[in-house]
Design a protein around this motif. Sequence first.
Motif, short mmCIF file in Angstrom:
data_model
loop_
_atom_site.label_atom_id
_atom_site.label_comp_id
_atom_site.label_asym_id
_atom_site.label_seq_id
_atom_site.Cartn_x
_atom_site.Cartn_y
_atom_site.Cartn_z
N GLU B 27 -12.60 -5.10 -8.12
CA GLU B 27 -11.62 -4.77 -9.17
C GLU B 27 -12.27 -4.74 -10.55
N ARG B 28 -13.28 -5.57 -10.73
CA ARG B 28 -14.03 -5.47 -11.98
C ARG B 28 -14.75 -4.12 -12.06
N HIS B 29 -15.28 -3.72 -10.91
CA HIS B 29 -15.95 -2.41 -10.88
C HIS B 29 -14.94 -1.29 -11.15
N LEU B 30 -13.77 -1.40 -10.54
CA LEU B 30 -12.73 -0.38 -10.72
C LEU B 30 -12.38 -0.18 -12.19
N ALA B 31 -12.36 -1.28 -12.92
CA ALA B 31 -12.00 -1.19 -14.33
C ALA B 31 -12.97 -0.32 -15.09
N GLU B 32 -14.18 -0.17 -14.56
CA GLU B 32 -15.22 0.60 -15.25
C GLU B 32 -15.51 1.93 -14.60
N CYS B 33 -14.91 2.20 -13.45
CA CYS B 33 -15.33 3.37 -12.68
C CYS B 33 -14.15 4.27 -12.34
N CYS B 36 -14.04 5.72 -8.75
CA CYS B 36 -13.52 4.84 -7.71
C CYS B 36 -12.00 4.69 -7.82
N ARG B 37 -11.46 4.67 -9.03
CA ARG B 37 -10.01 4.57 -9.18
C ARG B 37 -9.35 5.77 -8.51
N ASP B 38 -9.89 6.97 -8.77
CA ASP B 38 -9.33 8.17 -8.15
C ASP B 38 -9.48 8.12 -6.64
N GLU B 39 -10.65 7.69 -6.21
CA GLU B 39 -10.89 7.68 -4.76
C GLU B 39 -9.97 6.67 -4.06
N VAL B 40 -9.83 5.50 -4.65
CA VAL B 40 -8.95 4.50 -4.05
C VAL B 40 -7.52 5.06 -3.96
N ALA B 41 -7.07 5.70 -5.03
CA ALA B 41 -5.71 6.27 -5.00
C ALA B 41 -5.58 7.28 -3.87
N SER B 42 -6.58 8.13 -3.72
CA SER B 42 -6.47 9.17 -2.68
C SER B 42 -6.59 8.56 -1.28
N LEU B 43 -7.40 7.53 -1.14
CA LEU B 43 -7.53 6.90 0.18
C LEU B 43 -6.29 6.09 0.54
N ARG B 44 -5.60 5.57 -0.50
CA ARG B 44 -4.33 4.89 -0.22
C ARG B 44 -3.28 5.90 0.26
N GLU B 45 -3.34 7.11 -0.30
CA GLU B 45 -2.43 8.14 0.20
C GLU B 45 -2.71 8.40 1.68
N ALA B 46 -3.99 8.47 2.01
CA ALA B 46 -4.36 8.72 3.40
C ALA B 46 -3.89 7.57 4.29
N ALA B 47 -4.14 6.34 3.84
CA ALA B 47 -3.74 5.18 4.65
C ALA B 47 -2.23 5.16 4.85
N LEU B 86 -6.06 -5.13 -14.36
CA LEU B 86 -7.31 -5.78 -14.02
C LEU B 86 -7.73 -6.65 -15.18
N ASP B 87 -8.69 -7.50 -14.90
CA ASP B 87 -9.19 -8.39 -15.93
C ASP B 87 -9.86 -7.58 -17.03
N SER B 88 -9.32 -7.67 -18.24
CA SER B 88 -9.89 -6.87 -19.32
C SER B 88 -10.84 -7.69 -20.17
N ARG B 89 -10.99 -8.98 -19.83
CA ARG B 89 -11.85 -9.82 -20.65
C ARG B 89 -13.29 -9.75 -20.15
N ARG B 90 -13.68 -8.59 -19.74
CA ARG B 90 -15.01 -8.49 -19.16
C ARG B 90 -16.08 -8.75 -20.20
N ARG B 91 -17.10 -9.42 -19.79
CA ARG B 91 -18.25 -9.63 -20.65
C ARG B 91 -19.49 -9.20 -19.88
N PRO B 92 -20.48 -8.81 -20.61
CA PRO B 92 -21.71 -8.40 -19.92
C PRO B 92 -22.45 -9.62 -19.37
N ARG B 93 -21.81 -10.31 -18.48
CA ARG B 93 -22.39 -11.51 -17.93
C ARG B 93 -23.14 -11.17 -16.64
N ARG B 94 -23.70 -12.20 -16.08
CA ARG B 94 -24.34 -12.07 -14.78
C ARG B 94 -23.35 -11.43 -13.80
#
Lengths: 208, 244
Positions: B27-33, B36-47, B86-94
């Motif tokens: 979900e952190r990745h989704l917030a930046e990508c 992937c957001r589009d793909e997840v939406a389309s795959l949820r339609e398929a599911a 999603l978590d918007s308090r992202r920091r460039p952490r590890r």
Amino acid sequence: MDHIRPVGAGAPSPEDGAPGAGADPAGRPDLAELLRLSSRGDEQAFARLYDATSARVFGLAVRVVRDPAQAEEVTQESFLEIWRTASRFDPARGSALSWLLTITHRKAVDRVRSAEAATRRDATYHEQNQPVEHDSTAEAAHASLEAHRVRGALAALTEVQREAVGLAYFGGYTHTEVATMLDLPVGTAKTRIRDGLIRLRDAMGVGS
Amino acid sequence: MSDYDAHALSGAYAVDALDDLERAAFERHLAECPECRDEVASLREAAATLAETTALEPPAALRDRVLAGIATTRPLPPEVPAPVALDSRRRPRRRLNLLVAAAAAVLAVGGGVVLWEQPWQDTTHQQLSAIDTVLTASDAKRTSLDFDGGAKATLVHSDTVGRAVLVTEKMPPPPAGKVYQLWLDQPGKGMVSAGLMPIREDQRVLLSGDAATATGAGITVEPEGGSPEPTSAPIALFDFGRKA
Ligand SMILES: [Zn+2]
């Protein structure tokens, strides 16, 4: 998880250009419109939404959790969540049906994972088709036609893709568990699931 | 999640086939990508189309219960700032996912006999003094990990004392119904439980088990009561810097 309610919120949801609360030529209601009305507290619209979707919601819950009594609880929780969060549905990001089945699936999966130690699961995965019993003939005809289309689309998947998607979606298993169950190398089940869903999506002509 | 093949998780995410930690990382990745957001939406339609094949009419009484339930429930207002949920308090952490990826590899190698030990109790003087002994040992070695959100975990181990201590700061509570469980990676045995972490933001926890033989330590999220062996990828792994 608690939803945080924005202070001073209350703006109406944006118009989505959907036709009125009418129905399509086949007599099926516009689910996005019913959700929009529901978000404003329209209980009648929500009752119509329930009637149009409850067989799919309940059937999915039964398929995942297996136990009908628990499936009823999952169904009830899901519809309550759908009612409560209807304003969060964004038609630009997907269909209403996908949105509410996503909620249902998540709740069903949470249910089986939290009861993991219990005896819910068969060690093996059985393909199992639930009977479709709709109370409206038009709806039943449409439903069986759709089910037929989906089964046809599933034939476009490889055997492993179909099994991986089935174990994940209907079995509620994680991709790591799916890999073990199908004797796949760690890390490849997620690829099979994704590839399978992409084929299903393309064969059904849904999504992007 | 850029150095890790995050995109490949879109399908598993769309059908809820990720464990809690993978889901949080994705979900952190989704917030930046957006892809992937589009793909997840389309795959949820398929599911969602799969539910056509399992439709089943619910009992009529359920409809009454649902409609009675909504009559006493207020619908939420729309989300005005319209963020992704999603978590918007992202920091460039590890990157947690890097750890998870590395951890999955470690766990896969682990295997073997796993011993089950009682959760550690943090209240006795004996253990408190053991903690101080480890922390002040002349050969104490420290490994620190920073997490998204500002949490920090430092693992201190001493071969002469033979014990390890975890020091945490601003540790968020585990998900509802879950606990943080500690593990020592023991050669030939794999991850051996080293106790449960009491739920506190800042604390010092003595790991049970022999830290002198362990090659590393880990933290996983487990169901309440803990697990005899890890059931999810670690949120943190500490390498003791030995040759395995
Ligand atoms: Zn991506």
